[in-house]
Enzyme design. Structure first.
Site, PDB file in Angstrom:
ATOM      1  N   HIS A 207      -9.135  -3.781  -2.034  1.00  0.00           N
ATOM      2  CA  HIS A 207      -8.138  -3.044  -1.249  1.00  0.00           C
ATOM      3  C   HIS A 207      -8.521  -1.562  -1.165  1.00  0.00           C
ATOM      4  O   HIS A 207      -8.537  -0.978  -0.073  1.00  0.00           O
ATOM      5  CB  HIS A 207      -6.767  -3.210  -1.921  1.00  0.00           C
ATOM      6  CG  HIS A 207      -5.660  -2.449  -1.275  1.00  0.00           C
ATOM      7  ND1 HIS A 207      -4.667  -3.061  -0.559  1.00  0.00           N
ATOM      8  CD2 HIS A 207      -5.380  -1.114  -1.248  1.00  0.00           C
ATOM      9  CE1 HIS A 207      -3.819  -2.132  -0.118  1.00  0.00           C
ATOM     10  NE2 HIS A 207      -4.233  -0.944  -0.527  1.00  0.00           N
ATOM     11  N   GLU A 208      -8.853  -0.964  -2.309  1.00  0.00           N
ATOM     12  CA  GLU A 208      -9.221   0.459  -2.316  1.00  0.00           C
ATOM     13  C   GLU A 208     -10.563   0.682  -1.618  1.00  0.00           C
ATOM     14  O   GLU A 208     -10.741   1.676  -0.909  1.00  0.00           O
ATOM     15  CB  GLU A 208      -9.246   1.002  -3.748  1.00  0.00           C
ATOM     16  CG  GLU A 208      -7.943   0.880  -4.516  1.00  0.00           C
ATOM     17  CD  GLU A 208      -6.714   1.401  -3.777  1.00  0.00           C
ATOM     18  OE1 GLU A 208      -6.841   2.328  -2.940  1.00  0.00           O
ATOM     19  OE2 GLU A 208      -5.620   0.884  -4.032  1.00  0.00           O
TER      20      GLU A 208
ATOM     21  N   CYS B 180       0.848  -1.188   0.000  1.00  0.00           N
ATOM     22  CA  CYS B 180       0.000   0.000   0.000  1.00  0.00           C
ATOM     23  C   CYS B 180       0.886   1.241   0.000  1.00  0.00           C
ATOM     24  O   CYS B 180       1.881   1.301   0.730  1.00  0.00           O
ATOM     25  CB  CYS B 180      -0.903  -0.008   1.231  1.00  0.00           C
ATOM     26  SG  CYS B 180      -2.028   1.389   1.330  1.00  0.00           S
TER      27      CYS B 180
ATOM     28  N   HIS C 249     -10.206   1.186   2.006  1.00  0.00           N
ATOM     29  CA  HIS C 249      -9.782   2.538   2.395  1.00  0.00           C
ATOM     30  C   HIS C 249     -10.980   3.453   2.643  1.00  0.00           C
ATOM     31  O   HIS C 249     -10.920   4.338   3.499  1.00  0.00           O
ATOM     32  CB  HIS C 249      -8.883   3.171   1.320  1.00  0.00           C
ATOM     33  CG  HIS C 249      -7.455   2.750   1.381  1.00  0.00           C
ATOM     34  ND1 HIS C 249      -6.656   2.939   2.495  1.00  0.00           N
ATOM     35  CD2 HIS C 249      -6.670   2.150   0.460  1.00  0.00           C
ATOM     36  CE1 HIS C 249      -5.451   2.474   2.253  1.00  0.00           C
ATOM     37  NE2 HIS C 249      -5.427   1.986   1.022  1.00  0.00           N
TER      38      HIS C 249
END
Length: 185
Positions: free
Chosen positions: A143-144, A101, A147
């Protein structure tokens, strides 16, 4: 003009905040944010970046898979801005693979993710899109997406034994992948 935005690092409380919905995609500031994110992910050798990573707590990220020094085997695709994204379905199959990341430099972890996700989002023009993503691109999306909910990949690693430094990752994983690719030619 698009800018290379500073990427905030693990420990900054903005990374742990749940991001707000984007209300007006056509707003000039949102369009500039999309362009800045595109520039930043490209110049940082990332394959994705979320607005919270540049201290903008909005539900917006870029998926930009392409081979680069951090991900030499990444598939090539056109970078896409995904605004107010949702996961509307997923496979039962979960696969562990290495992730890093831009906000957690120097560390990689083995992260379990769905192999396939069905997603909806608005594109940079405000049009609703629906897509099925698989493999590495599905991993980037998840993954995004994390966030946007204040999570980083470290929150999903099942054991500290499944962490390694970026340097060791490059030595052990990337080099062995290159060796097996070369020997199969």
């Amino acid at each position: 003009m698009t800018e290379l935005s500073p990427i905030i690092q693990l420990g900054n409380p903005l990374l742990r905040r749940k991001a707000a919905r984007v209300e007006n995609i056509q707003d000039q500031q949102i369009q500039k944010l999309i362009n800045d994110l595109m520039t930043t992910v490209n110049k940082s050798n990332g394959v994705g970046i979320a607005a919270p990573q540049i201290a903008e707590s909005l539900r917006l990220f870029i998926v930009a898979s392409r081979p680069n020094p951090r991900y030499p085997d990444a598939p090539e695709m056109q970078a896409i801005a995904m605004i107010n994204p949702e996961i509307i379905g997923h496979s039962t199959e979960i696969v562990k693979d290495w992730e890093g990341c831009l906000s957690v430099p120097g560390i990689r972890g083995l992260v379990p993710r769905y192999q396939r996700v069905e997603v909806e989002y608005a594109d940079s023009s405000g049009r609703q899109q629906k897509q099925e993503l698989t493999n590495f691109v599905a991993r980037i999306f998840q993954h995004e997406y994390d966030h946007l909910d204040g999570l980083v990949f470290l929150d999903r690693v099942e054991s500290t034994e499944e962490l390694m430094t970026e340097e060791e990752y490059q030595k052990q994983i990337v080099k062995s992948s290159e060796a097996s690719t070369n020997s199969s030619r």
